[in-house]
Design a protein around this motif. Sequence first.
Motif, PDB file in Angstrom:
ATOM      1  N   VAL A   1      51.466 -41.246   2.194  1.00 33.26           N
ATOM      2  CA  VAL A   1      52.092 -39.749   2.302  1.00 33.26           C
ATOM      3  C   VAL A   1      51.937 -38.991   1.146  1.00 33.26           C
ATOM      4  CG1 VAL A   1      53.921 -38.513   2.908  1.00 33.26           C
ATOM      5  CG2 VAL A   1      53.510 -40.753   4.205  1.00 33.26           C
TER       6      VAL A   1
ATOM      7  N   LEU B   1      48.778 -36.778   0.849  1.00 39.31           N
ATOM      8  CA  LEU B   1      48.274 -35.890   1.855  1.00 39.31           C
ATOM      9  C   LEU B   1      47.751 -34.623   1.188  1.00 39.31           C
ATOM     10  CD1 LEU B   1      48.777 -35.052   4.737  1.00 39.31           C
ATOM     11  CD2 LEU B   1      50.892 -34.330   4.402  1.00 39.31           C
TER      12      LEU B   1
ATOM     13  N   ARG C   1      52.427 -41.953   7.765  1.00 42.15           N
ATOM     14  CA  ARG C   1      52.795 -40.526   7.340  1.00 42.15           C
ATOM     15  C   ARG C   1      54.434 -40.327   7.638  1.00 42.15           C
ATOM     16  NH1 ARG C   1      49.199 -37.378  11.725  1.00 42.15           N
ATOM     17  NH2 ARG C   1      50.512 -37.600  13.494  1.00 42.15           N
ATOM     18  N   SER C   2      54.773 -39.233   7.289  1.00 38.78           N
ATOM     19  CA  SER C   2      56.312 -38.964   7.374  1.00 38.78           C
ATOM     20  C   SER C   2      56.485 -38.661   8.870  1.00 38.78           C
ATOM     21  CB  SER C   2      56.501 -37.628   6.707  1.00 38.78           C
ATOM     22  OG  SER C   2      56.314 -37.757   5.289  1.00 38.78           O
TER      23      SER C   2
ATOM     24  N   TYR D   1      53.374 -30.884   7.597  1.00 44.03           N
ATOM     25  CA  TYR D   1      52.749 -31.592   6.921  1.00 44.03           C
ATOM     26  C   TYR D   1      51.391 -31.214   6.783  1.00 44.03           C
ATOM     27  CZ  TYR D   1      56.699 -34.565   8.226  1.00 44.03           C
ATOM     28  OH  TYR D   1      57.770 -34.910   8.376  1.00 44.03           O
TER      29      TYR D   1
ATOM     30  N   VAL E   1      47.746 -31.924  12.488  1.00 46.44           N
ATOM     31  CA  VAL E   1      49.216 -32.327  11.911  1.00 46.44           C
ATOM     32  C   VAL E   1      50.415 -31.145  12.028  1.00 46.44           C
ATOM     33  CG1 VAL E   1      48.111 -33.753  10.135  1.00 46.44           C
ATOM     34  CG2 VAL E   1      48.510 -31.329   9.577  1.00 46.44           C
TER      35      VAL E   1
END
Length: 641
Positions: free
Chosen positions: A3, A6, A572-573, A344, A340
């Motif tokens: 992450v 990103l 990823r979050s 994000y 996304v």
Amino acid sequence: MKVTGLSAVLALLHVLAVAAAASIPWKDSQSRWRAEFVHRKYRQRTLDRFPNARAAGDPSKNPYYIELPLDHFGTGAETTNQTFKNRYYVQDAWYKPGGPVIFQDIGESSIQGYVGYMTREHLLPVTVAKRFNGLLIMWEHRFYGRSAPITNVSTNILGATPQELTDLYKYLTIEQALEDVTVFARNFSYAFKDLPADAPAPPALTPDVTPWIFIGVSYSGNRGAWMAKRNPGLFKATLASSAPVQQQVNFWQYFTAIEDSLDITNRNCSLDLHAAATWMSEAWEERNTTLVDPLLAAVYKSKWTQLLDQFPVDSEALWDYRVDFLTNIAWTPFEDFQYVGIPYGVLGITCNVMETAYNPLGNPAGVFATEPLDRAVQAYTKAIVAVGQPPSALNNSGSLDPNLDGHSWFWQVCSEVGVLQVANVTRPQNLLPAFVNVTASIESCVSTFGLSDHVTRAGPDIRPVAEKYEGWNVELPNVLWVNGEFDPWRALSLDSADAPRDHLPTTVIPKCGESFAPGVQLRYVIKDAHHGSDLAEPVRAVPAVDEATTAESGSTTATKTVEATSVQQAVRSAPVVDAIHAQNLWLSAVASWVSCTTLPFPPATTPTATPSTVPYGYAGGMRYPIARAKLTLATPVAGSG
């Protein structure tokens, strides 16, 4: 990639997006379509998120080529004997004799960066290969990557005249590209090197003997559906992911998903982006340079100041450049939303920077409503600069021009694909300035390619494909349609709110020998998902196919599975947890359809019509010896890219 990386991805996305526009003379900028252009760059880089085990070998280091006719259908004066070499990769790490051929169609991009879909063991294509002992093929669309004729034009796209571009690209059509796949499948063979000594000899790998499976997303998802309609029996199972099958020229609906998301979670940013679009529209109409030029200078720096030195400040030529630059800027916040969403992606960064420019807590009414216009524009400028990067050259090794991919997709958009992502100024939530419209888009097509039978001021000719493949009204067996809940392209998919209401989704797979009821098709909408999430998300803890539940009718359906694992949560979050149910449904469908021996496969016959109108089962309707479509294994040679 973790992450924490990103921001690097977002920066790279912007580099590629700006470069895509900058690679073409600014008067003919294609930036207004860059959301679709950028998507293939984004998809290939999602592979960096998965550092897990790879398969043995890298198929991209040993590319294969098939020599194909440039024109499958030419007659009379238009007949051409020209051929080109079409590239593909093969992964045999999990193949066992009797397993299917899994055909991954990448669509409108070079396949160079997508090899992770053939090596990363937690992604869907490799999962299918492992589960069913399949042979993976990755296919490059004609006129992308290294799959194009080597000519003076294809090696120097920017130096070509509109007529030269048209002479090259007139062979880049939907039907020619679909016929490429048909000819390839019918002639495919492969020399295995590492099968166990005691393994049985592999059967023939052509679709009349070995089941073929099609995997496509977005435009290549369309191609899978079109192949199922055009050549029934060629593929025993098709995944049409995020497939916008409804043909449309004015695709303003692309922005409705973005508008709705902003209205729910970022109301102040929604108001400000609409206000910024309105301000740019008014500045363009009034030829007001007071705030426009400082914005362009802040974003484009020396590129803009060089133009100011070349043209009078109020000249029409300079305003043409202003409009192109402003179009790029207006697109910037939305360029990766389809993958996304807001938190994000670039849109989240844009909103955060703009809304906190003068108040760290933001303002519910937005900066355009609470600040003087010059300060509001400065906040907007600060946000665009925060996510922007200087243009850089696109990378595409080989002798083919690195700008080939961008021009190829633009040709398809201009000639027969359409889907012009434009403003709709009648909507109070509209997010683009008024000059991003269909008329301007068509003029950009004409200025790039000139007027011809393929590109006209009437716009892209979507009618033949719409009539033949039926858009929302298509009904296909052995196809799974998957869409993301918040994918802007869903507006043209079978799961669009505007699609016929009498067409019903099901997750029940018919038993062998049975079909869907009229109007019913296998469909799944992934909650909280975006474009191609079923392909981008790792397959987590998928149960064996034989563990799938069985309905009373004897049909199979997807199995509910465990919650997200720590492996995916580290990706990823915001993992798309519901993607697993679409992935399971696909695996269950493959298990049912590939093992069914009653699926039709017409025998080869003498063609009685053009290949675009009759089923698969003949030698492509080719008016040349079939031997000309021979498969050849080769490393790149001089002049082949």
